[in-house]
Design a protein around this motif. Structure first.
Motif, PDB file in Angstrom:
ATOM      1  N   PHE A  25      -7.270   2.867  -9.167  1.00  0.00           N
ATOM      2  CA  PHE A  25      -6.454   2.813  -7.934  1.00  0.00           C
ATOM      3  C   PHE A  25      -6.546   1.562  -7.218  1.00  0.00           C
ATOM      4  CE2 PHE A  25      -5.426   4.413  -3.716  1.00  0.00           C
ATOM      5  CZ  PHE A  25      -4.188   5.048  -3.940  1.00  0.00           C
TER       6      PHE A  25
ATOM      7  N   LEU B  58       0.709  -1.170   0.006  1.00  0.00           N
ATOM      8  CA  LEU B  58      -0.168   0.292  -0.182  1.00  0.00           C
ATOM      9  C   LEU B  58       0.845   1.328  -0.135  1.00  0.00           C
ATOM     10  CD1 LEU B  58      -2.930  -1.149   2.287  1.00  0.00           C
ATOM     11  CD2 LEU B  58      -2.941  -1.007  -0.231  1.00  0.00           C
TER      12      LEU B  58
ATOM     13  N   GLY C 194       2.511   1.356  -3.662  1.00  0.00           N
ATOM     14  CA  GLY C 194       1.490   1.607  -4.530  1.00  0.00           C
ATOM     15  C   GLY C 194       1.226   3.124  -4.243  1.00  0.00           C
ATOM     16  N   GLY C 195       0.936   3.513  -3.013  1.00  0.00           N
ATOM     17  CA  GLY C 195       0.869   5.233  -3.258  1.00  0.00           C
ATOM     18  C   GLY C 195       1.964   5.926  -3.712  1.00  0.00           C
TER      19      GLY C 195
ATOM     20  N   HIS D  13      -4.354  -0.899  -8.914  1.00  0.00           N
ATOM     21  CA  HIS D  13      -3.034  -0.632  -8.844  1.00  0.00           C
ATOM     22  C   HIS D  13      -2.509  -0.783  -7.564  1.00  0.00           C
ATOM     23  CE1 HIS D  13       0.723   1.755  -9.115  1.00  0.00           C
ATOM     24  NE2 HIS D  13       0.403   2.421  -7.844  1.00  0.00           N
ATOM     25  N   GLN D  14      -3.395  -0.769  -6.309  1.00  0.00           N
ATOM     26  CA  GLN D  14      -2.728  -0.852  -5.258  1.00  0.00           C
ATOM     27  C   GLN D  14      -2.784  -2.618  -5.012  1.00  0.00           C
ATOM     28  OE1 GLN D  14      -1.374   1.828  -4.353  1.00  0.00           O
ATOM     29  NE2 GLN D  14      -2.284   1.649  -2.242  1.00  0.00           N
TER      30      GLN D  14
END
Length: 169
Positions: free
Chosen positions: A80, A28, A31-32, A83-84
């Motif tokens: 998103f 997380l 990914g951010g 993606h995460q």
């Protein structure tokens, strides 16, 4: 480090479970970092910070996703989330590598985490753009230059490293 210092045997089931538990927060964070890098690069290059994340949904909505430039409940939020999830997937590899390289020696963690982060980011790039079919690529390439695309994967690796070093404290 000698190659004889690295345990190449399969991870024990308990070790794999521990790696998977650590992978969620690591992924997380990473990914951010990667999403922020993609948004910043796209804002700078095309004036559309949401476009790369929207493009992630091109495997679901191929006709629309690559053209969606603004915030969209459908494309931005789903992109998103995808993606995460992918970042958490890559974090499993990262955490497994860190565990194998550092083992029970905490003094090795910074070097092990840096090497594992670099290896994971490189592997993610190769798989994302050289192995999987075009329909399954992240889609960032539709909105980012090659240089910015590289920065996204560097950011992924930096996020993995940051998560491991923060966890150490």
């Amino acid at each position: 480090m000698k190659t004889t210092d690295v345990d190449l045997s399969p991870p024990a089931p308990a070790g794999l479970r521990a790696s998977m538990r650590r992978a969620v927060p690591s992924g997380l964070v990473a990914g951010g970092f990667a999403a922020a890098a993609a948004a910043a690069a796209s804002a700078d290059e095309k004036g559309a910070p949401f476009a790369p994340i929207n493009a992630v949904t091109h495997s679901l909505w191929p006709r629309r996703a690559l053209h969606e430039r603004g915030f969209s409940m459908r494309h931005t939020l789903m992109g998103f989330a995808i993606h995460q999830a992918a970042a958490v997937f890559w974090a499993v590899l990262f955490e497994t590598l860190v565990e194998r390289i550092a083992g029970a020696r905490p003094q090795r963690l910074p070097a092990a985490a840096a090497g594992a982060a670099a290896a994971t980011a490189l592997t993610a790039y190769v798989v994302d753009y050289k192995v999987v079919p075009a329909r399954l690529t992240p889609g960032f390439e539709a909105h980012l230059s090659d240089r910015s695309l590289g920065a996204v994967y560097v950011a992924l690796g930096c996020g993995l490293l940051a998560a491991a070093l923060l966890r150490r404290r």
